[in-house]
Scaffold this active site. Structure first.
Site, mmCIF file in Angstrom:
data_model
loop_
_atom_site.group_PDB
_atom_site.id
_atom_site.type_symbol
_atom_site.label_atom_id
_atom_site.label_comp_id
_atom_site.label_asym_id
_atom_site.label_seq_id
_atom_site.Cartn_x
_atom_site.Cartn_y
_atom_site.Cartn_z
ATOM 1 C CE LYS A 35 -0.283 0.160 5.069
ATOM 2 N NZ LYS A 35 -1.150 -0.009 6.273
ATOM 3 N NE ARG A 130 -5.802 0.701 11.982
ATOM 4 C CZ ARG A 130 -5.121 0.231 11.531
ATOM 5 N NH1 ARG A 130 -4.115 0.807 11.235
ATOM 6 N NH2 ARG A 130 -4.421 -0.159 10.950
ATOM 7 C CE1 TYR A 244 14.516 31.944 5.293
ATOM 8 C CE2 TYR A 244 13.851 29.505 4.822
ATOM 9 C CZ TYR A 244 13.729 31.187 4.369
ATOM 10 O OH TYR A 244 13.735 30.747 3.279
ATOM 11 C CG MET A 292 10.132 24.089 0.045
ATOM 12 S SD MET A 292 9.269 25.024 -0.957
ATOM 13 C CE MET A 292 8.048 26.279 0.251
#
Length: 347
Positions: A35, A130, A244, A292
């Site tokens: 999956k 679940r 940063y 990023m």
């Protein structure tokens, strides 16, 4: 190349399946969970590799994932869908010969009405709360289900990665009680359940994370390796800051390498203070914040500027990174982004 490289060791993947197959014991069928696009490594390539290793039953989360696996494998291997038979899935389940794991009375009715005679499995809730039918639901449907083309009865352990947790024995007993007298193959164990021993194996085991090099399978071979290209190196004087927020200040004359990767590639910001990049076997601490698209690392102790630095390797595994980020190896693997150049290797 400016993009980072995600190397997938297909031999290690196959070896991990074979080891878990051996641990499942004789007479037990070892399936494979593919999956989430094969835990982020390409479900088609992963499934083909595992099929060559001997797997003949595969599990996916939703029917759409089953389509990709069926395309890769062709007819023959069984593809089971954990989410069951959802509204709108009927044509795909029929056309691609998928086996839904039915989770409720509604799903059972939908399946037998829309696809009479089509194979299915049943997922039972043995205490995880679940997915799956609770004991009362199953009692009401059991005789109907057993009179249809049922292929598997399964449940899922909540605490299998903690061998001494009392929940394991509690769920084992519940599963046995719910399935007593059913002449249908049963499945309770994923990777952690396999490692709990034969009492948990039943007829089918379903390894997932252990195939991809993750805990709790401590003997797993690493499957995913990540290398990050160095864009630039610079000298930083004592008292100067990097990145940063000025979160890192040089305490000595330092050489800083900037690599082309960041949180857009699934390298979580939170892991920066505890994570290192590697030049071969030499660790180079990440300094400053992960941004990023860029990460900075201290390469002062290297003899020369590196061309690339490794994030995932045999020393810094998915589970080490997970600990650094306060998460689990599953999330590290499935977060690896689309920008990586994927490289598949095998002998």
């Amino acid at each position: 190349m400016t993009t980072s490289t995600l190397t997938i060791d297909l031999d290690a993947l196959a070896g991990n399946w074979q080891a878990l197959d051996a641990a499942s014991g004789p007479g037990v069928q070892t399936a494979a969970v593919v999956k989430a696009d094969g835990y982020g490594l390409d479900s088609g390539r992963v499934a083909q590799t595992l099929a060559r290793a001997g797997a003949r039953k595969f599990f996916v989360a939703v029917a759409e994932e089953g389509a990709a696996v069926r395309q890769a494998l062709g007819p023959g291997p069984e593809i089971c869908v954990f989410s069951g038979h959802m509204g709108g899935d009927t044509d795909m389940i029929h056309d691609l010969q998928l086996t839904p794991m039915l989770n409720s009375i509604d799903q059972m009715l939908r399946h037998v009405e829309a696809l009479p005679g089509h194979p299915f499995g049943v997922q039972l809730d043995s205490g995880m709360n679940r997915l799956g039918m609770e004991a009362a639901e199953w009692a009401a449907l059991r005789d109907i289900a057993l009179g249809q083309n049922i292929r598997l009865i399964m449940s899922h352990l909540a605490c299998a990665d903690e061998p001494d947790h009392p929940m394991n024995a509690q769920q084992l007993q519940a599963f046995r009680e719910m399935t007593e007298g059913c002449d249908v193959p049963r499945s309770l164990a994923a990777t952690g359940g396999i490692l709990l021993g034969p009492d948990y194996h039943f007829d089918v085991t379903r390894p997932g994370i252990g195939l991809y090099g993750g805990l709790p399978f401590e003997q797993a071979r690493p499957v995913a390796l990540v290398s990050l290209p160095v864009i630039q190196c610079r000298d930083v004087e004592p008292g100067e800051t990097v990145g940063y927020g000025n979160t890192w200040t040089a305490q000595r004359p330092s050489r800083i390498a900037t690599v082309a990767a960041g949180y857009a590639d699934g390298i979580h910001r939170i892991m920066a203070p505890k994570t290192q990049l590697f030049a071969g076997d030499i660790p180079c601490p990440i300094v400053g914040r992960i941004s990023m698209d860029l990460i900075t690392a201290d390469v002062t102790d290297l003899e020369e500027d590196p061309q690339q630095l490794d994030l995932l390797n045999a020393r810094q595994t998915v589970d080490v990174l997970a600990d650094n980020a306060g998460t689990i190896g599953y999330e590290i693997l499935t977060s690896l982004g689309a920008r990586y150049r994927r490289r598949y290797v095998s002998s």
